[in-house]
Design a protein around this motif. Structure first.
Motif, PDB file in Angstrom:
ATOM      1  N   ILE A 432       0.838  -1.209   0.000  1.00  0.00           N
ATOM      2  CA  ILE A 432       0.000   0.000   0.000  1.00  0.00           C
ATOM      3  C   ILE A 432       0.868   1.253   0.000  1.00  0.00           C
ATOM      4  CG2 ILE A 432      -1.638   1.366   1.360  1.00  0.00           C
ATOM      5  CD1 ILE A 432      -2.873  -1.329   2.273  1.00  0.00           C
ATOM      6  N   ILE A 433       1.892   1.260   0.839  1.00  0.00           N
ATOM      7  CA  ILE A 433       2.798   2.414   0.900  1.00  0.00           C
ATOM      8  C   ILE A 433       3.525   2.588  -0.428  1.00  0.00           C
ATOM      9  CG2 ILE A 433       4.887   3.330   1.999  1.00  0.00           C
ATOM     10  CD1 ILE A 433       3.958   1.912   4.591  1.00  0.00           C
ATOM     11  N   TYR A 434       4.014   1.493  -0.985  1.00  0.00           N
ATOM     12  CA  TYR A 434       4.794   1.535  -2.227  1.00  0.00           C
ATOM     13  C   TYR A 434       3.958   2.063  -3.395  1.00  0.00           C
ATOM     14  CZ  TYR A 434       7.635  -0.292  -6.117  1.00  0.00           C
ATOM     15  OH  TYR A 434       8.372  -0.432  -7.266  1.00  0.00           O
ATOM     16  N   THR A 435       2.716   1.588  -3.521  1.00  0.00           N
ATOM     17  CA  THR A 435       1.876   2.005  -4.652  1.00  0.00           C
ATOM     18  C   THR A 435       1.197   3.347  -4.408  1.00  0.00           C
ATOM     19  OG1 THR A 435       0.049   0.667  -3.758  1.00  0.00           O
ATOM     20  CG2 THR A 435       1.452  -0.339  -5.429  1.00  0.00           C
ATOM     21  N   ARG A 436       0.906   3.656  -3.141  1.00  0.00           N
ATOM     22  CA  ARG A 436       0.235   4.929  -2.823  1.00  0.00           C
ATOM     23  C   ARG A 436       1.144   6.120  -3.098  1.00  0.00           C
ATOM     24  NH1 ARG A 436      -1.575   9.060  -2.463  1.00  0.00           N
ATOM     25  NH2 ARG A 436      -3.076  10.007  -1.043  1.00  0.00           N
ATOM     26  N   PHE A 437       2.422   5.971  -2.809  1.00  0.00           N
ATOM     27  CA  PHE A 437       3.364   7.091  -2.966  1.00  0.00           C
ATOM     28  C   PHE A 437       4.213   6.979  -4.230  1.00  0.00           C
ATOM     29  CE2 PHE A 437       2.422   6.930   1.571  1.00  0.00           C
ATOM     30  CZ  PHE A 437       2.008   8.244   1.788  1.00  0.00           C
ATOM     31  N   LYS A 439       2.717   5.964  -7.885  1.00  0.00           N
ATOM     32  CA  LYS A 439       1.733   5.370  -8.794  1.00  0.00           C
ATOM     33  C   LYS A 439       2.354   4.858 -10.087  1.00  0.00           C
ATOM     34  CE  LYS A 439      -2.258   7.839  -6.970  1.00  0.00           C
ATOM     35  NZ  LYS A 439      -3.408   8.717  -7.257  1.00  0.00           N
TER      36      LYS A 439
END
Length: 443
Positions: A432-437, A439
């Motif tokens: 979640i952190i990797y894809t949220r920050f 894209k």
């Protein structure tokens, strides 16, 4: 005869189910065959034999990991080349990968057949179950080259537009495994030799069913004499590293669990974990079926530069796995004791109690493991092997092994099984952190 779907233009949901349903049925059939194999072993041999099945998991996982690395990495590269209309290059990758897979099977087969007792002891077999283990792995290894080719060729069959035939091949093998278990283990009373023989013969059928499809005049992938593709083969290995890790790490985690449990609870503890591991393996395999199904459509769209469609396939896959995983979790929680007792004779009360306790801890895993599996596989499809490998390493190796050892040091009881759901949760937070920050990380 129905019109073949165009994965770069037709409705995403329609394409998804066209590829996923047959693939999932095929994977589910493998899962079911594995479970039924365990039931025959536990019911008609004994719980020691059930423990042997789990000791063999690291060996099988290593082999499947190598084949999956080449298969997943090679098929998405072939898919990309097909999307770019480069059929000969795609066929060259396919042909070379199949040659490598056969070589891997032959090497491991010879080693185990010559040194079966050494292999059994390396897997953790003690004197109580050494004979069972030697019997199982030696017979299994005679069929190894063709078994591995069957699994490997199935990756390319889907990219070649044959998801239905692939599923039929896997389903046929699974049904044959059940039938041969009944013949060899129950009727002929051949014990572990019968169980191994049934698995070896049945799993070899996949290869023979799928092979003719690559000689069809409509086949996009053909057997050719590959030239000048060393760089592409190494790239396929590199891109398939996460799939190698997914497969081999399950064996490593099982290996660690086996050694911890055999100290804590002896062979009965390992037998109880074997039952639980069937459910973990089956649930994970069904989630992996979604990944296997979308490798082709996503990689082809990646080659065609259809970014939005790639994202749409990812969203549908995640939603599908959340629903499926929740269903598995509730079934496992609601029918735990009944499911466990399928594997045991009436005398296996202690093993049954242990397995039920273990299930009460791990059932949460299925709510989220499908998300992690899909995202990691998606990264492979869009040629982001480092991202795929990193999250695969977290969820399937680094976190589980670390937490098992930590919990074993602190608690020295069944609390070690909390390592499984906690590993998935921490990995999901990382994704979640990797894809949220970032894209752009999704392609």
């Amino acid at each position: 005869m129905g019109k073949q779907l165009d994965v770069t233009k037709d409705n995403v949901v329609k394409v998804f189910f066209k590829y996923t349903i047959p693939t999932m049925l095929g994977m589910w059939s493998i899962s079911l065959a594995s479970i039924v194999d365990g039931i025959f072993v536990g019911k008609f041999i004994d719980s020691n034999a059930l423990a042997v099945i789990n000791l063999v998991v690291p060996y099988v996982s290593l082999l499947l990991g190598l084949i999956t690395m080449f298969g997943a990495g090679g098929c998405v590269l072939s898919g990309k080349l097909l999307g770019e209309n480069k059929k000969f290059q795609a066929s060259s990758i396919f042909s070379r990968v199949i040659q490598i897979m056969f070589g891997i099977g032959v090497i491991f087969s010879i080693l185990v057949i010559i040194f079966p007792e050494n292999a059994a002891r390396l897997l953790g077999a003690n004197q109580v179950i050494l004979e069972y283990t030697v019997t199982y792995i030696k017979i299994y290894s005679y069929f190894l080259p063709i078994q591995l080719l069957g699994i490997g060729i199935s990756f390319f069959a889907r990219v070649n537009g044959k998801p239905g035939l692939t599923s039929f091949a896997l389903l046929f093998s699974a049904i044959m495994n059940v039938f041969l278990d009944w013949i060899f283990v129950v009727i002929m009373n051949k014990g572990m030799a019968g169980a191994s023989l049934a698995t070896g013969i049945s799993q070899s059928m996949t290869f023979f069913i799928l092979l003719p499809s690559f000689f069809s005049k409509n086949s996009n992938l053909r057997f050719v004499m590959p030239k000048g593709i060393k760089k592409e083969i190494f790239y396929s290995m590199y891109n398939g590293l996460s799939e190698l890790l997914n497969e081999t790490s399950s064996g490593i985690v099982a290996f660690v669990f086996n050694h911890v449990l055999i100290q804590q609870s002896g062979v009965k503890g390992v037998a109880a974990f074997t039952i639980v591991n069937y459910f973990l393996y089956s649930g994970g395999l069904i989630a992996y079926s979604v990944v296997a199904a979308i490798h082709g459509p996503v990689s082809i769209n990646y080659g065609a530069k259809n970014t939005k469609r790639m994202h749409d396939f990812l969203k549908v896959s995640i939603l599908f796995n959340i629903v499926l995983g929740s269903l598995i979790a509730f079934i496992l929680k609601g029918f735990d004791i009944h499911l466990v007792n399928f594997f045991l004779k009436s005398s296996g009360v202690e093993v049954s109690k242990m397995a039920t306790i273990y299930i009460s801890i791990i059932w949460y895993t299925f709510f989220i493991n499908g998300i992690n599996i899909v995202v990691s596989g998606y990264f492979t499809s869009i040629h982001k092997p480092i991202s795929s490998f990193a999250f695969s390493a977290l969820r399937s190796l680094i976190l589980p092994v670390s937490l098992i050892l930590i919990f074993n040091t602190i608690f020295k009881n069944e609390y070690i099984f909390y390592a499984v759901p906690l590993s998935e949760l921490l990995t999901l937070i990382g994704i979640i952190i990797y894809t949220r920050f970032g894209k752009k990380n999704l392609g």
